[in-house]
Design a protein around this motif. Sequence first.
Motif, PDB file in Angstrom:
ATOM      1  N   LEU A   3       0.843  -1.190   0.000  1.00  0.00           N
ATOM      2  CA  LEU A   3       0.000   0.000   0.000  1.00  0.00           C
ATOM      3  C   LEU A   3       0.887   1.252   0.000  1.00  0.00           C
ATOM      4  O   LEU A   3       1.078   1.886   1.025  1.00  0.00           O
ATOM      5  CB  LEU A   3      -0.931   0.002   1.216  1.00  0.00           C
ATOM      6  CG  LEU A   3      -1.924   1.165   1.318  1.00  0.00           C
ATOM      7  CD1 LEU A   3      -2.891   1.164   0.139  1.00  0.00           C
ATOM      8  CD2 LEU A   3      -2.690   1.099   2.638  1.00  0.00           C
ATOM      9  N   PRO A   4       1.428   1.635  -1.164  1.00  0.00           N
ATOM     10  CA  PRO A   4       2.238   2.843  -1.278  1.00  0.00           C
ATOM     11  C   PRO A   4       1.399   4.012  -1.808  1.00  0.00           C
ATOM     12  O   PRO A   4       0.189   3.861  -2.057  1.00  0.00           O
ATOM     13  CB  PRO A   4       3.287   2.436  -2.297  1.00  0.00           C
ATOM     14  CG  PRO A   4       2.485   1.593  -3.259  1.00  0.00           C
ATOM     15  CD  PRO A   4       1.423   0.879  -2.425  1.00  0.00           C
ATOM     16  N   TYR A   5       2.040   5.175  -1.993  1.00  0.00           N
ATOM     17  CA  TYR A   5       1.344   6.304  -2.616  1.00  0.00           C
ATOM     18  C   TYR A   5       2.265   7.086  -3.558  1.00  0.00           C
ATOM     19  O   TYR A   5       2.363   8.319  -3.476  1.00  0.00           O
ATOM     20  CB  TYR A   5       0.750   7.243  -1.571  1.00  0.00           C
ATOM     21  CG  TYR A   5       1.658   7.621  -0.421  1.00  0.00           C
ATOM     22  CD1 TYR A   5       2.820   8.365  -0.618  1.00  0.00           C
ATOM     23  CD2 TYR A   5       1.316   7.256   0.884  1.00  0.00           C
ATOM     24  CE1 TYR A   5       3.631   8.728   0.438  1.00  0.00           C
ATOM     25  CE2 TYR A   5       2.124   7.616   1.952  1.00  0.00           C
ATOM     26  CZ  TYR A   5       3.266   8.364   1.727  1.00  0.00           C
ATOM     27  OH  TYR A   5       4.070   8.719   2.778  1.00  0.00           O
ATOM     28  N   PRO A   6       2.947   6.435  -4.483  1.00  0.00           N
ATOM     29  CA  PRO A   6       3.870   7.131  -5.369  1.00  0.00           C
ATOM     30  C   PRO A   6       3.144   8.125  -6.279  1.00  0.00           C
ATOM     31  O   PRO A   6       2.089   7.807  -6.831  1.00  0.00           O
ATOM     32  CB  PRO A   6       4.500   6.003  -6.187  1.00  0.00           C
ATOM     33  CG  PRO A   6       3.488   4.912  -6.160  1.00  0.00           C
ATOM     34  CD  PRO A   6       2.838   5.003  -4.822  1.00  0.00           C
ATOM     35  N   PRO A   7       3.680   9.329  -6.436  1.00  0.00           N
ATOM     36  CA  PRO A   7       3.013  10.325  -7.272  1.00  0.00           C
ATOM     37  C   PRO A   7       3.056  10.023  -8.761  1.00  0.00           C
ATOM     38  O   PRO A   7       2.290  10.597  -9.523  1.00  0.00           O
ATOM     39  CB  PRO A   7       3.770  11.613  -6.943  1.00  0.00           C
ATOM     40  CG  PRO A   7       5.099  11.170  -6.437  1.00  0.00           C
ATOM     41  CD  PRO A   7       4.859   9.863  -5.742  1.00  0.00           C
ATOM     42  N   ASP A   8       3.920   9.115  -9.185  1.00  0.00           N
ATOM     43  CA  ASP A   8       4.066   8.783 -10.598  1.00  0.00           C
ATOM     44  C   ASP A   8       3.716   7.313 -10.819  1.00  0.00           C
ATOM     45  O   ASP A   8       4.315   6.430 -10.195  1.00  0.00           O
ATOM     46  CB  ASP A   8       5.509   9.042 -11.046  1.00  0.00           C
ATOM     47  CG  ASP A   8       5.690   8.911 -12.552  1.00  0.00           C
ATOM     48  OD1 ASP A   8       4.882   8.220 -13.198  1.00  0.00           O
ATOM     49  OD2 ASP A   8       6.659   9.488 -13.079  1.00  0.00           O
ATOM     50  N   PRO A   9       2.750   7.017 -11.694  1.00  0.00           N
ATOM     51  CA  PRO A   9       2.421   5.609 -11.965  1.00  0.00           C
ATOM     52  C   PRO A   9       3.624   4.784 -12.406  1.00  0.00           C
ATOM     53  O   PRO A   9       3.674   3.572 -12.134  1.00  0.00           O
ATOM     54  CB  PRO A   9       1.373   5.699 -13.072  1.00  0.00           C
ATOM     55  CG  PRO A   9       0.740   7.036 -12.882  1.00  0.00           C
ATOM     56  CD  PRO A   9       1.845   7.937 -12.428  1.00  0.00           C
ATOM     57  N   ALA A  10       4.588   5.400 -13.081  1.00  0.00           N
ATOM     58  CA  ALA A  10       5.779   4.655 -13.501  1.00  0.00           C
ATOM     59  C   ALA A  10       6.533   4.127 -12.296  1.00  0.00           C
ATOM     60  O   ALA A  10       7.094   3.012 -12.335  1.00  0.00           O
ATOM     61  CB  ALA A  10       6.684   5.539 -14.356  1.00  0.00           C
ATOM     62  N   ASP A  11       6.573   4.882 -11.218  1.00  0.00           N
ATOM     63  CA  ASP A  11       7.237   4.423 -10.002  1.00  0.00           C
ATOM     64  C   ASP A  11       6.462   3.278  -9.354  1.00  0.00           C
ATOM     65  O   ASP A  11       7.050   2.388  -8.732  1.00  0.00           O
ATOM     66  CB  ASP A  11       7.390   5.578  -9.009  1.00  0.00           C
ATOM     67  CG  ASP A  11       8.378   6.633  -9.486  1.00  0.00           C
ATOM     68  OD1 ASP A  11       9.293   6.277 -10.249  1.00  0.00           O
ATOM     69  OD2 ASP A  11       8.220   7.804  -9.096  1.00  0.00           O
ATOM     70  N   TYR A  12       5.129   3.313  -9.499  1.00  0.00           N
ATOM     71  CA  TYR A  12       4.335   2.193  -8.992  1.00  0.00           C
ATOM     72  C   TYR A  12       4.692   0.923  -9.750  1.00  0.00           C
ATOM     73  O   TYR A  12       4.889  -0.141  -9.149  1.00  0.00           O
ATOM     74  CB  TYR A  12       2.842   2.485  -9.125  1.00  0.00           C
ATOM     75  CG  TYR A  12       1.985   1.469  -8.408  1.00  0.00           C
ATOM     76  CD1 TYR A  12       1.552   1.703  -7.113  1.00  0.00           C
ATOM     77  CD2 TYR A  12       1.640   0.255  -9.008  1.00  0.00           C
ATOM     78  CE1 TYR A  12       0.784   0.764  -6.428  1.00  0.00           C
ATOM     79  CE2 TYR A  12       0.880  -0.683  -8.346  1.00  0.00           C
ATOM     80  CZ  TYR A  12       0.456  -0.430  -7.055  1.00  0.00           C
ATOM     81  OH  TYR A  12      -0.285  -1.378  -6.377  1.00  0.00           O
ATOM     82  N   ARG A  13       4.780   1.024 -11.065  1.00  0.00           N
ATOM     83  CA  ARG A  13       5.134  -0.150 -11.869  1.00  0.00           C
ATOM     84  C   ARG A  13       6.497  -0.713 -11.457  1.00  0.00           C
ATOM     85  O   ARG A  13       6.649  -1.922 -11.257  1.00  0.00           O
ATOM     86  CB  ARG A  13       5.171   0.227 -13.353  1.00  0.00           C
ATOM     87  CG  ARG A  13       5.458  -0.972 -14.277  1.00  0.00           C
ATOM     88  CD  ARG A  13       5.959  -0.507 -15.640  1.00  0.00           C
ATOM     89  NE  ARG A  13       5.015   0.342 -16.329  1.00  0.00           N
ATOM     90  CZ  ARG A  13       4.056  -0.104 -17.131  1.00  0.00           C
ATOM     91  NH1 ARG A  13       3.901  -1.408 -17.330  1.00  0.00           N
ATOM     92  NH2 ARG A  13       3.251   0.749 -17.732  1.00  0.00           N
ATOM     93  N   THR A  14       7.485   0.180 -11.294  1.00  0.00           N
ATOM     94  CA  THR A  14       8.829  -0.253 -10.911  1.00  0.00           C
ATOM     95  C   THR A  14       8.824  -0.917  -9.537  1.00  0.00           C
ATOM     96  O   THR A  14       9.449  -1.953  -9.326  1.00  0.00           O
ATOM     97  CB  THR A  14       9.785   0.956 -10.907  1.00  0.00           C
ATOM     98  OG1 THR A  14       9.823   1.534 -12.217  1.00  0.00           O
ATOM     99  CG2 THR A  14      11.183   0.535 -10.510  1.00  0.00           C
ATOM    100  N   GLY A  15       8.097  -0.310  -8.603  1.00  0.00           N
ATOM    101  CA  GLY A  15       8.038  -0.867  -7.257  1.00  0.00           C
ATOM    102  C   GLY A  15       7.366  -2.225  -7.214  1.00  0.00           C
ATOM    103  O   GLY A  15       7.840  -3.150  -6.538  1.00  0.00           O
ATOM    104  N   LEU A  16       6.261  -2.362  -7.930  1.00  0.00           N
ATOM    105  CA  LEU A  16       5.553  -3.644  -7.932  1.00  0.00           C
ATOM    106  C   LEU A  16       6.406  -4.728  -8.576  1.00  0.00           C
ATOM    107  O   LEU A  16       6.425  -5.876  -8.099  1.00  0.00           O
ATOM    108  CB  LEU A  16       4.226  -3.491  -8.666  1.00  0.00           C
ATOM    109  CG  LEU A  16       3.295  -4.700  -8.631  1.00  0.00           C
ATOM    110  CD1 LEU A  16       2.941  -5.086  -7.201  1.00  0.00           C
ATOM    111  CD2 LEU A  16       2.025  -4.411  -9.440  1.00  0.00           C
ATOM    112  N   THR A  17       7.123  -4.378  -9.609  1.00  0.00           N
ATOM    113  CA  THR A  17       8.023  -5.344 -10.249  1.00  0.00           C
ATOM    114  C   THR A  17       9.088  -5.815  -9.266  1.00  0.00           C
ATOM    115  O   THR A  17       9.409  -7.010  -9.196  1.00  0.00           O
ATOM    116  CB  THR A  17       8.687  -4.718 -11.489  1.00  0.00           C
ATOM    117  OG1 THR A  17       7.673  -4.376 -12.446  1.00  0.00           O
ATOM    118  CG2 THR A  17       9.665  -5.692 -12.128  1.00  0.00           C
ATOM    119  N   ALA A  18       9.634  -4.879  -8.491  1.00  0.00           N
ATOM    120  CA  ALA A  18      10.659  -5.236  -7.498  1.00  0.00           C
ATOM    121  C   ALA A  18      10.074  -6.117  -6.401  1.00  0.00           C
ATOM    122  O   ALA A  18      10.714  -7.082  -5.953  1.00  0.00           O
ATOM    123  CB  ALA A  18      11.262  -3.970  -6.898  1.00  0.00           C
TER     124      ALA A  18
END
Length: 318
Positions: free
Chosen positions: A196-211
């Motif tokens: 449950l994060p709150y990254p301001p950029d969807p690209a960062d969400y994608r990177t985080g979920l991949t990790a």
Amino acid sequence: MQNDIRLGVLLPTGQAQWGEGTDPRELIPFALRAEELGYDSLFANDSLLTPRIETLTMLSALAAVTRRTALGTGALLPFLRRPVQAGHALASLDLLSGGRLLVAVGAGFPGRFGRPLYELSELPWADRFRRLDETVALWRRLWTADEPFSFRGDLLHLDDVPPSIRPHTPGGPPVWLGGATPAALARTGRLYDGWLPYPPDPADYRTGLTAAHAAAGEAGRGPEAITPALFVSVLVDDDPAEARARMDAYTRATYGLPLDELRQIQAVLTGPAPEVAAGLRRYLDVGARHLVLRLGGLTLKQQYDQLERIAVIRSLLH
């Protein structure tokens, strides 16, 4: 909406979101209205630094009157409570809600919203992540034990821990982790049931979920073991300028930060319903599936207005 997408709402448990003269017991019918509108979850956040209804107290009040919605902590700060007593309270809440509890947890963040809480709790700031992981491990042991047990971590050392009442959910409620640092992503993949994060950029969400998925794979877990959630502040208004101005007032009252600064660190969406829906869709497109929405309103009337407006957005998220 797609069957695997969930839409939740963060309850306005902070006094700053009620409006002067509001009876906080009105939060109960607010939550019931959210359930009636089809929201999938009701979340309550946790702090001692601003006046608010305590998280587990709020969810306990809702367990008896709601029937369908999940009840979530967003995010619970375990270091504010004794580990065994907190585990017992969570088991009880899961049992009384019929297995609807979601436990999102965090270790606190640097700055005025983090370190002072440790001082109030008389715990050291150092090793906070290790303490969090050990607390969750203790809970899971507590929720499944049939007999008294001992727990030996690096920080927590307990003997003769009596078994808790069994939660309704076998093995205990799912535990999600908030945070998006590399260490948090690795721990999410290895140890937790959701993110449950709150990254301001969807690209960062994608990177985080991949990790997080990669860390899960290294631990012998599949990606399905982790519920990909998102915490995002929203305000719907047909006038984009008015939406921005109202959210700016909200962020200043809630965080002491102007909107432009908060947008650098948190996901925030404002504007007409189609624009907000498009912003949410961008996070769904990179893997988010459970959206937890903080409503930008400084009175309960404004919160109700946002609750109704955002419910309409559901049909735009296909």
